[in-house]
Structure formats: structure tokens, C-alpha cells
Design an enzyme around this catalytic site. Structure first.
Site, PDB file in Angstrom:
ATOM      1  N   HIS A 124       0.923  -1.356   0.060  1.00  0.00           N
ATOM      2  CA  HIS A 124       0.033   0.063  -0.039  1.00  0.00           C
ATOM      3  C   HIS A 124       0.826   1.236   0.061  1.00  0.00           C
ATOM      4  CE1 HIS A 124      -3.601   2.115   0.407  1.00  0.00           C
ATOM      5  NE2 HIS A 124      -3.716   2.344   1.905  1.00  0.00           N
ATOM      6  N   GLU A 244     -33.408  -9.201  -5.234  1.00  0.00           N
ATOM      7  CA  GLU A 244     -33.250  -8.184  -6.414  1.00  0.00           C
ATOM      8  C   GLU A 244     -32.222  -7.376  -6.412  1.00  0.00           C
ATOM      9  OE1 GLU A 244     -34.697  -8.304  -9.157  1.00  0.00           O
ATOM     10  OE2 GLU A 244     -36.237  -9.961  -8.724  1.00  0.00           O
TER      11      GLU A 244
END
Length: 350
Positions: A124, A244
């Protein structure tokens, strides 16, 4: 190295064909790779290197949960598992894989063991890029570079065990020995990268912080919550709203997008779905883009990094974090998700 055309833009990448594992082993044959930290990235990177025949040791505080995890993973105290101080002494390449806050705290101890010719490895760009905030300024006589797998350490390890690779970026901040490039590429292959693409420390951390707050975590949770809440407010059941919103996306559609791309997905769904997706995606882009521009400015200005440092260094940080995570866990949407996951066929007793 291979030159690949990415949507009309040519980019040079490194694959395991150009830089095979045998070459990585040769480059690292005289090295002792000390993995400091055994939390998020440490286990995956250390175990993959070990399985790839690299001489790797782990540095961790004794009598900690992560020390016990390293032992459970097969590292042996006194052989390839040591207290942090001893691992720093033994290592010729220091893989600095602690959290950003922990890197700041431990830096004085690490720095005194960075003798000439050693290498300091990150996954990082945070500590180096924001060094005015972190105080992490390496000596001039050591190599400094990074390999940043584009995923969690868990994913890195899982894909390695499946014979696959997780793509990674790499960057060189400082080449003191003249060997920084071959060292970083060797490590990138050894930790289990699919292919390696070049960046720099600033671009890595800017893209990473933007992604975490954006499509990887923050934005996707926000979009999930918004759609779920609208469906529930209009009388849809938790099961219907969750399926959904999340389940169909993660279990059905995204694996296909990963295999074939969103363009393929658009071409292989119903004409009704096609029409709706084509009509609405630009609206979502236009609404979201100003927010992403605001996010990127906050990242590049150092505001996000300072906020992280200030928050993560507080004594009650862990307590506050757990409260925020508990709020997420106990939300109706993710309680519904827990129930839905339990109903998947593979999770049901026969």
C-alpha cells in the site's frame, strides 16, 4: 514484459510467462523475506511465498491471536516465526504489512533495522505517500517498492490454492541497489500475482482509497441500501428486496461479468433488461461522477489519510468501529442476507 491493448491504450504488463516462478526463486535465492504483520495481507502473502519455495519468516508479537494463527498455519516458532525485533534483524527484505496506523507506531523500530542493501516492501502506498503525516521516511541506502494485490489477502490465498492468480500493481520508490526492479517483480510473482502492472506510490494509494470508499465498498453498500429501502418502502418483502438487490447480482450476474464483461452481459439478457440498463446507466453515472470527483479530491489532498490516522489512533477506536460494524450487521438488509445465504442449496442439510 508484454504490451497489451487495453481498450485502445497500450500498457506494458508482466505475466508469469515472461517472469516465471523459477526466475523469481533465482532472484530471491539469497534473500530472507520477513513478513511483518499477520492480519489482512500477511497470511496470504507469507503462505504463498512459502509454498512457492521462498525463504520467508513471519514477525509477530508473541501471545497474540495473530501469532497463534501463524502457528496454526504451519509457521514454527524459532524456525520461521519470530518476535518482530528478531524477524527485522534476520530479514533482508522487510514486507511491511501491518495496518497503516500500526506502521506509524512501529516505524522507529523498523527503521533502525534497515541497514544498507536491504529492501522495504509495502502493499500500500499510504505510509510513503503521506509521509508528512506518517513520519515514514526510509533511509536512502535501501530499496523501497510495493506489490499491491487487487483484492484481500483471503482472496489472494484462495485463488493461489485454486491455481489462479490475483492481479497486482507494482511500484519502485527507491532503487539503492540497482536490483529493485528484479526484486519487486520476483516478489510479485512469489506472492501469487496473476499479472503485474506498473504504477507509483501516489497513484496506488489514490486509486486504492478511492476504490475502497467507492465501488469496492462504500458506494456499493450505499447503492444496495438505497435500492433495498425503496423496494421495502413500496411493499416488497425482505426476501424479494434482498434477492433483487444483492443476491441476483452477486450470485448470478457478477460471476458472468467477471468471466465475460458487462458488454457481454448486456448482450445476453432479456430485451427488457437491455432497454432498461441502457436507458439508466448513464443517469447513474452522471449522478455519481460529481461525488467521485469530490472523493478523489479528498483523497489527493490528504484529508482522507489524515482522517484515517486520527480515527485509527484513538484509544477507543476499536470500540467505536465495532459499534459501526454492528449497526451494519444488524440492519434489516444484512439480516435478510444472512437468512437468504442460509437458504442456498449448498448451505442446507440434505
Amino acid at each position: 514484459m508484454a504490451t497489451i491493448n487495453f481498450g485502445g491504450v497500450e500498457e506494458t504488463v508482466v505475466t508469469r510467462e515472461e517472469f516465471p516462478l523459477s526466475k523469481a526463486r533465482e532472484v530471491l535465492s539469497e534473500e530472507v523475506v520477513a513478513v511483518i504483520g499477520y492480519g489482512v495481507q500477511g497470511p496470504g502473502q507469507a503462505l504463498n511465498q512459502k509454498d512457492n519455495g521462498i525463504r520467508v519468516i513471519v514477525g509477530q508479537r508473541k501471545n497474540s491471536k495473530t501469532w497463534d494463527k501463524a502457528v496454526a498455519d504451519g509457521f514454527i516458532p524459532g524456525e520461521d516465526l519470530f518476535e518482530i525485533e528478531e524477524a527485522l534483524q534476520r530479514g533482508s527484505i522487510i514486507c511491511y504489512l501491518l495496518s497503516d496506523a500500526a506502521q506509524i507506531e512501529l516505524w522507529p523500530q523498523v527503521k533502525k533495522h534497515l541497514t544498507p542493501g536491504k529492501a522495504l516492501y509495502f502493499s500500500h502506498g499510504f505510509g510513503i505517500t503521506f509521509n508528512e503525516q506518517t513520519g515514514i521516511v526510509p533511509p536512502k541506502d535501501v530499496d523501497v517498492f510495493l506489490v499491491a494485490p487487487k483484492g484481500s489477502g483471503t482472496s489472494l490465498r484462495r485463488m493461489f490454492l485454486q491455481g489462479r492468480g490475483l492481479n497486482s500493481s507494482y511500484a519502485i520508490y527507491q532503487d539503492a541497489t540497482g536490483r529493485a526492479k528484479e526484486r519487486v517483480l520476483a516478489l510479485g510473482i512469489a506472492v501469487g500475482s496473476g499479472y503485474l502492472f506498473q504504477t507509483d506510490f501516489r497513484k496506488e494509494v489514490f486509486s486504492d482509497l478511492t476504490g475502497e470508499r467507492g465501488t469496492l465498498m462504500g458506494a456499493i453498500q450505499g447503492i444496495f441500501a438505497a435500492q433495498y429501502e425503496v423496494l421495502r418502502a413500496n411493499g416488497h418483502s425482505p426476501s424479494e428486496a434482498f434477492n433483487e438487490t444483492v443476491e441476483e447480482l452477486t450470485q448470478s450476474l457478477m460471476p458472468l461479468v467477471a468471466e465475460n464483461g458487462m458488454d457481454w452481459m448486456y448482450a445476453n439478457c432479456s430485451t427488457t433488461a437491455q432497454r432498461g440498463a441502457l436507458d439508466w446507466w448513464k443517469k447513474f453515472r452522471d449522478v455519481s461522477k460529481p461525488l467521485f470527483e469530490e472523493l478523489y479530491r479528498s483523497v489527493s489532498s490528504g484529508e482522507e489519510s489524515q482522517r484515517s490516522i486520527d480515527s485509527n489512533s484513538q484509544e477507543d477506536y476499536r470500540e467505536k468501529l465495532n459499534q459501526e460494524l454492528k449497526e451494519l450487521e444488524q440492519s434489516e438488509m444484512w439480516q435478510a442476507g444472512k437468512a437468504v445465504r442460509g437458504l442456498r442449496p449448498e448451505n442446507q442439510e440434505v
